[in-house]
Design a protein around this motif. Structure first.
Motif, short mmCIF file in Angstrom:
data_model
loop_
_atom_site.label_atom_id
_atom_site.label_comp_id
_atom_site.label_asym_id
_atom_site.label_seq_id
_atom_site.Cartn_x
_atom_site.Cartn_y
_atom_site.Cartn_z
N GLU A 1 13.49 -77.64 39.44
CA GLU A 1 14.47 -78.43 38.68
C GLU A 1 15.31 -79.34 39.56
OE1 GLU A 1 16.38 -74.24 39.14
OE2 GLU A 1 14.36 -75.15 39.08
N TYR A 2 15.21 -79.17 40.88
CA TYR A 2 15.97 -80.02 41.81
C TYR A 2 15.09 -81.05 42.52
CZ TYR A 2 20.25 -77.25 41.37
OH TYR A 2 21.40 -76.66 40.89
N ARG A 3 13.81 -81.07 42.21
CA ARG A 3 12.91 -82.00 42.89
C ARG A 3 13.19 -83.44 42.44
NH1 ARG A 3 7.59 -77.97 42.70
NH2 ARG A 3 8.66 -76.37 43.94
N GLY A 4 12.97 -84.37 43.37
CA GLY A 4 13.22 -85.77 43.07
C GLY A 4 14.68 -86.18 43.26
N ARG A 5 15.51 -85.28 43.76
CA ARG A 5 16.94 -85.60 43.96
C ARG A 5 17.28 -85.89 45.43
NH1 ARG A 5 20.59 -81.50 40.25
NH2 ARG A 5 19.15 -81.27 38.47
N GLY A 6 16.26 -85.95 46.29
CA GLY A 6 16.51 -86.30 47.69
C GLY A 6 17.05 -85.17 48.54
N LEU A 7 16.76 -83.92 48.16
CA LEU A 7 17.26 -82.77 48.94
C LEU A 7 16.38 -82.44 50.14
CD1 LEU A 7 18.28 -80.22 46.14
CD2 LEU A 7 19.81 -81.52 47.63
N ALA A 8 15.09 -82.78 50.07
CA ALA A 8 14.14 -82.29 51.07
C ALA A 8 14.39 -82.86 52.46
CB ALA A 8 12.71 -82.57 50.62
N ALA A 9 14.56 -84.19 52.57
CA ALA A 9 14.71 -84.80 53.90
C ALA A 9 16.00 -84.34 54.59
CB ALA A 9 14.64 -86.32 53.81
N PRO A 10 17.17 -84.39 53.94
CA PRO A 10 18.38 -83.86 54.60
C PRO A 10 18.27 -82.37 54.91
CG PRO A 10 18.97 -85.24 52.73
CD PRO A 10 17.50 -85.02 52.64
N GLY A 11 17.61 -81.61 54.02
CA GLY A 11 17.41 -80.19 54.27
C GLY A 11 16.55 -79.94 55.49
N MET A 12 15.45 -80.69 55.59
CA MET A 12 14.57 -80.57 56.76
C MET A 12 15.31 -80.96 58.04
SD MET A 12 11.56 -79.33 56.38
CE MET A 12 10.74 -79.95 57.85
N ALA A 13 16.12 -82.01 57.95
CA ALA A 13 16.89 -82.44 59.13
C ALA A 13 17.83 -81.33 59.58
CB ALA A 13 17.66 -83.72 58.82
N ALA A 14 18.41 -80.61 58.63
CA ALA A 14 19.32 -79.51 58.98
C ALA A 14 18.57 -78.39 59.69
CB ALA A 14 20.01 -78.98 57.72
N VAL A 15 17.40 -78.01 59.15
CA VAL A 15 16.61 -76.95 59.78
C VAL A 15 16.11 -77.40 61.16
CG1 VAL A 15 14.59 -75.46 59.54
CG2 VAL A 15 15.95 -76.03 57.52
N LEU A 16 15.73 -78.67 61.25
CA LEU A 16 15.29 -79.22 62.54
C LEU A 16 16.40 -79.14 63.58
CD1 LEU A 16 13.20 -80.78 64.24
CD2 LEU A 16 14.06 -82.89 63.20
N ARG A 17 17.62 -79.42 63.16
CA ARG A 17 18.75 -79.35 64.10
C ARG A 17 18.92 -77.93 64.65
NH1 ARG A 17 24.13 -81.20 61.46
NH2 ARG A 17 23.90 -79.17 60.46
N TYR A 18 18.85 -76.93 63.76
CA TYR A 18 18.91 -75.54 64.21
C TYR A 18 17.76 -75.23 65.17
CZ TYR A 18 22.40 -74.06 60.68
OH TYR A 18 23.54 -73.89 59.93
N ALA A 19 16.55 -75.68 64.81
CA ALA A 19 15.36 -75.37 65.61
C ALA A 19 15.48 -75.93 67.03
CB ALA A 19 14.11 -75.91 64.93
N LEU A 20 15.87 -77.20 67.13
CA LEU A 20 15.96 -77.84 68.45
C LEU A 20 17.11 -77.27 69.27
CD1 LEU A 20 15.29 -81.56 67.42
CD2 LEU A 20 13.78 -80.09 68.77
N ALA A 21 18.20 -76.92 68.61
CA ALA A 21 19.37 -76.41 69.33
C ALA A 21 19.18 -74.97 69.79
CB ALA A 21 20.61 -76.51 68.45
N ASP A 22 18.53 -74.15 68.96
CA ASP A 22 18.54 -72.71 69.18
C ASP A 22 17.18 -72.10 69.55
OD1 ASP A 22 21.15 -72.95 68.38
OD2 ASP A 22 20.85 -72.06 66.39
N VAL A 23 16.08 -72.81 69.29
CA VAL A 23 14.78 -72.12 69.36
C VAL A 23 13.83 -72.72 70.40
CG1 VAL A 23 12.80 -71.27 68.05
CG2 VAL A 23 15.02 -71.49 66.91
N ALA A 24 13.50 -74.00 70.29
CA ALA A 24 12.48 -74.58 71.18
C ALA A 24 12.65 -76.09 71.27
CB ALA A 24 11.08 -74.23 70.66
N PRO A 25 12.12 -76.70 72.34
CA PRO A 25 12.28 -78.15 72.52
C PRO A 25 11.35 -79.00 71.67
CG PRO A 25 11.08 -77.22 74.37
CD PRO A 25 11.51 -76.06 73.52
N VAL A 26 10.30 -78.39 71.09
CA VAL A 26 9.36 -79.11 70.24
C VAL A 26 9.21 -78.33 68.93
CG1 VAL A 26 6.96 -79.89 69.98
CG2 VAL A 26 8.09 -80.05 72.21
N VAL A 27 9.22 -79.07 67.81
CA VAL A 27 9.12 -78.45 66.49
C VAL A 27 7.89 -79.01 65.79
CG1 VAL A 27 10.30 -78.03 64.30
CG2 VAL A 27 11.63 -78.26 66.42
#
Length: 282
Positions: free
Chosen positions: A225-251
């Motif tokens: 019910e939330y698809r098409g509202r532009g949540l995916a790209a900002p959400g992915m960017a948020a997870v990517l930020r955690y991944a690069l900061a806390d987990v590994a240099p390449v995602v």
């Protein structure tokens, strides 16, 4: 003494040689490498056997044989040896997955005995990034899921898996193994979501496999019910930020080629295609 070319089941003492093979392609091999770093090569702890292929006495190719059958840095001759071993053992895996070329060859050799598959996904782009996007603002509402929020995240995980794989992860053992895997990701701080004002998951993703070289984002899902509202790209960017900061240099991640919306989203966030995986689902 090993003959010039041979395959065998690896033992715990082969760990360093196996890691050297895995390190040749650290992004593509992140899933198996992460398992081996935690469990070593003991089949009971690893959840399966690691098969090795030797040329001139040197370990050159691997195949993980557990819940998945995964060829690793596998040459055509190694794939033939792994297929022979897999045929003799009989099918115990729920999927064959790995780099598209060796996986396709492995499936051609196994299909006469193991087929038909429930589904074959012949081309799944492998996408990689090592930096944050310049023009996508990370969703500030995406956060780590806490250990006391398992009941909140679990329905979204089940919905994603069922939609992605075509069968429910609750089938068979009632979901015990799947629930344990979700709990492991939550417990290690690698499960992320955005909740709405009613506490319902509207976006989620996990950082699955993780090594010091690379990690893999998986389980990306937006509530229907939330698809098409532009949540995916900002959400992915948020997870990517955690991944690069806390987990590994390449995602990295891999995606079905027919999922054009997801591929577009990942490209917007800065992921670029560097190869392809293939999955055979039983």
């Amino acid at each position: 003494m090993l003959t010039q070319t041979t395959s065998r089941v690896l033992e715990p003492s082969d760990l360093d040689a196996a890691l050297a093979v895995l390190d040749r392609e650290p992004v593509a091999n992140a899933f198996v490498t992460s398992r081996v770093q935690v469990a070593g090569l003991d089949p009971w702890r690893l959840g399966g056997e690691m098969w090795g292929w030797y040329e001139d006495g040197m370990l050159t190719s691997l195949c993980y044989a557990g819940a998945n059958l995964v060829p690793i840095c596998a040459t055509p001759r190694a794939v033939r040896a792994f297929a022979d071993r897999a045929r003799r053992a009989g099918r115990r895996c729920s999927s064959i997955v790995g780099p598209a070329g060796p996986t396709a060859q492995l499936w051609r050799l196994l299909e006469p005995q193991w087929g038909p598959a429930r589904e074959v996904r012949a081309h799944q782009p492998l996408m990689v990034t090592d930096r944050m996007p310049a023009d996508i603002v990370a969703d500030p509402y995406v956060r780590r899921i806490r250990k006391d929020e398992m009941e909140t995240i679990m329905p979204a995980c089940v919905a994603m898996f069922t939609e992605e794989v075509g069968v429910s992860p609750l089938a068979g053992d009632g979901g015990l193994l799947y629930q344990a895997r979700v709990a492991e990701l939550v417990g290690s701080g690698r499960s992320f979501a955005r909740l709405d004002e009613n506490g319902k998951v509207v976006f989620k993703a996990e950082i699955g496999a993780a090594t010091r070289h690379a990690c893999q984002i998986q389980g990306v899902w937006v509530a229907p019910e939330y698809r098409g509202r532009g949540l995916a790209a900002p959400g992915m960017a948020a997870v990517l930020r955690y991944a690069l900061a806390d987990v590994a240099p390449v995602v990295s991640l891999y995606v079905n080629d027919f999922n054009t919306a997801a591929r577009r989203t990942y490209q917007r966030v800065g992921f670029r295609e560097t190869g392809a995986f293939m999955s055979v689902l039983f």
